[in-house]
Design an enzyme around this catalytic site. Structure first.
Site, PDB file in Angstrom:
ATOM      1  CD  GLU A  83      -2.844   1.162   2.373  1.00 43.16           C
ATOM      2  OE1 GLU A  83      -3.092  -0.101   2.896  1.00 43.16           O
ATOM      3  OE2 GLU A  83      -3.378   2.107   2.827  1.00 43.16           O
ATOM      4  CE  LYS A 266      -6.075  -1.485   5.731  1.00 40.56           C
ATOM      5  NZ  LYS A 266      -5.258  -0.523   4.980  1.00 40.56           N
ATOM      6  CG  ASP A 282       0.628 -16.758  12.447  1.00 39.64           C
ATOM      7  OD1 ASP A 282      -0.175 -16.252  11.454  1.00 39.64           O
ATOM      8  OD2 ASP A 282       0.050 -17.872  12.847  1.00 39.64           O
TER       9      ASP A 282
HETATM   10  C1  MEV Z   1      -5.809   3.339   5.227  1.00 39.28           C
HETATM   11  O1  MEV Z   1      -5.269   2.102   4.968  1.00 39.28           O
HETATM   12  C2  MEV Z   1      -5.778   3.640   6.789  1.00 39.28           C
HETATM   13  C3  MEV Z   1      -6.707   4.540   7.324  1.00 39.28           C
HETATM   14  O2  MEV Z   1      -8.101   4.467   6.791  1.00 39.28           O
HETATM   15  C4  MEV Z   1      -6.609   4.611   8.748  1.00 39.28           C
HETATM   16  C5  MEV Z   1      -7.517   5.509   9.367  1.00 39.28           C
HETATM   17  O3  MEV Z   1      -8.634   5.861   9.012  1.00 39.28           O
HETATM   18  O4  MEV Z   1      -7.356   5.883  10.583  1.00 39.28           O
HETATM   19  C6  MEV Z   1      -6.288   5.904   6.854  1.00 39.28           C
END
Ligand code: MEV
Length: 428
Positions: A83, A266, A282
């Site tokens: 990413e 995330k 892992d």
């Molecule tokens: C994108 O990979 C991750 C974000 O969406 C995390 C967040 O919103 O805090 C930018």
């Protein structure tokens, strides 16, 4: 170990120059770094040994996040991720979190939990009492089979009784707690459980159904704290304090709303997983543990919190991290093996502390971008490279297209193709 992790202009160098800078930083000949980073050391023969039905290997970008200071020590952090913007964001946030000791991360003991599900339990059985009475014999029996673990200070520690009721059925569960030292621990714990089960059946008269490690490794956590002096945030908005308060507002949103918490977490896992992948871990186990831990109070929530405290924006996070620096990929994968050595990540505790620090930094970068200019501007200028590459731009063409697309704020393939056609027409 007084090397600075602030590699000036690393981002603007060519890939070859970056490899040379890394070799210099590591005090190694350039060939040593080139060999491992070439992507050719993971051979197809190894793929065939590791999984069934192998047909080949599959590569991903390996990068270095700069600027990290963790527990008073400057570190470069290896990351494997596809990413755009994650590595840049991590390095950027690490720069803000460098003051004093930098990010402070403390790992707990390296204890994993294994579960035995007991069914057909005799009415009169008092499981807690039975375990208390036989614990030392059972623990000694398990440890006798793992002398190497004992020699490094690990081993089975305790047995705990739990009762579970799903509304229609009840059963007993035994938790076996094992200090797995520098191992990830799944094999050790599962082996111990399979040995414990028949003896426990004998002692209890119950039948053991499942025997398996729990990935909610909440006795193997890292507590991590990062501080940004408010003054450093001034360039991001109308005042440093205002920016810090907006980051706190973003954090509070994730703390109470599972929809936002999932995205907030995330962002943390962008940093965590990238470092886990680069170090042969892992990552599915860590993901499962982190999200289960985020829901430990009955509602899924943010793993981290950010607060304005006097003259600083302070981030705190506790995250379970089951990582290993012995066995498995750490031995088999030639690049992982070398990466652990290069970046001095050969102890599980230290690796876990670094992984948690990267997660917190990544989280700061995301909240800062979201609270100020929004995520897309930075993201899209990096994404422009992918678009330009995908339509065939290479070398100088790539840079020219990225500059025009960012200036015009148009990241479409159509626009990129037009630019490339014009450029080629002009330069023959
Ligand atoms: C994108 O990979 C991750 C974000 O969406 C995390 C967040 O919103 O805090 C930018």
């Amino acid at each position: 170990m007084s090397r600075s992790s602030r590699l000036q202009g690393f981002y603007n160098r060519t890939l070859e120059e970056r490899r040379a800078m890394l070799a210099d930083w590591l005090g190694l000949p350039a060939e040593a770094v080139n060999e491992i980073t070439s992507g050719e050391v993971f051979r197809v023969e190894l793929a065939d040994v590791l999984v069934e039905n192998a047909i080949g290997t599959f590569a991903l970008p390996l990068a270095i996040a700069a600027n990290f200071r963790i527990n008073g020590r400057d570190r470069l952090v290896p990351m494997v991720i596809e990413e755009s913007s994650v590595v840049a964001a991590s390095s950027h946030a690490a720069k803000l979190l460098r003051e004093g000791e930098g990010i402070v991360a403390r790992a707990t003991e390296q204890q994993m939990i294994g579960q035995l599900q007991l069914i057909e339990v005799p009415q009169a059985l008092d499981l807690a009492e039975l375990l208390a009475r036989n614990e030392s014999e059972l623990i000694a029996m398990l440890n006798a089979n793992h002398p190497r673990l004992g020699a490094v200070g690990g081993g089975a520690r305790t047995l705990e009784a739990r009762r579970i009721d799903d509304g229609s059925r009840r059963w007993h569960v035994v938790h076996l707690v094992v200090d797995v030292a520098d191992a990830m621990g799944a094999n050790i714990v599962n082996t111990m459980l399979e040995r414990l089960a028949p003896r426990l059946e004998e002692l209890s008269g119950a039948r053991v159904h499942l025997k398996i490690l729990s990935n909610l490794s909440d006795r193997r956590r890292v507590d991590v704290v990062g501080r940004v002096p408010i003054a450093l945030l001034a360039p991001y908005g109308e005042s440093g304090r205002h920016v810090a308060e907006n980051v706190e507002l973003a954090s509070r949103f994730a703390e109470v709303d599972p929809y936002r918490a999932a995205t907030h977490n995330k962002g943390i896992m962008n940093g965590v997983d990238a470092t886990l992948l680069a170090t042969g871990q892992d990552f599915r186990a860590v993901e499962a543990g982190a999200h289960a831990y985020a829901a430990r109070n009955g509602r899924y929530s943010a793993l981290s919190t950010w607060r304005v405290e006097e003259e600083a924006l302070v981030g705190r996070m506790t995250i379970p991290l089951a990582v290993g620096t012995v066995g498995g990929m750490t031995v088999l994968h030639p690049a992982v093996n070398r990466i652990l050595e290069w970046f001095d990540l050969t102890r599980a505790r230290e690796l876990a502390e670094v992984v948690a620090a990267v997660g917190l930094a990544q989280n700061l970068a995301a909240l800062l971008a979201l609270s100020t200019e929004g995520i897309q501007r930075g993201h899209m200028s990096l994404h422009a490279r992918n678009v330009a590459f995908s339509i065939g731009a290479r070398g100088d063409e790539l840079e020219a297209l990225v500059a025009s697309m960012s200036r015009e704020n148009d990241f479409s393939e159509r626009y990129a193709s037009e630019l490339l056609a014009d450029l080629r027409a002009t330069h023959g």
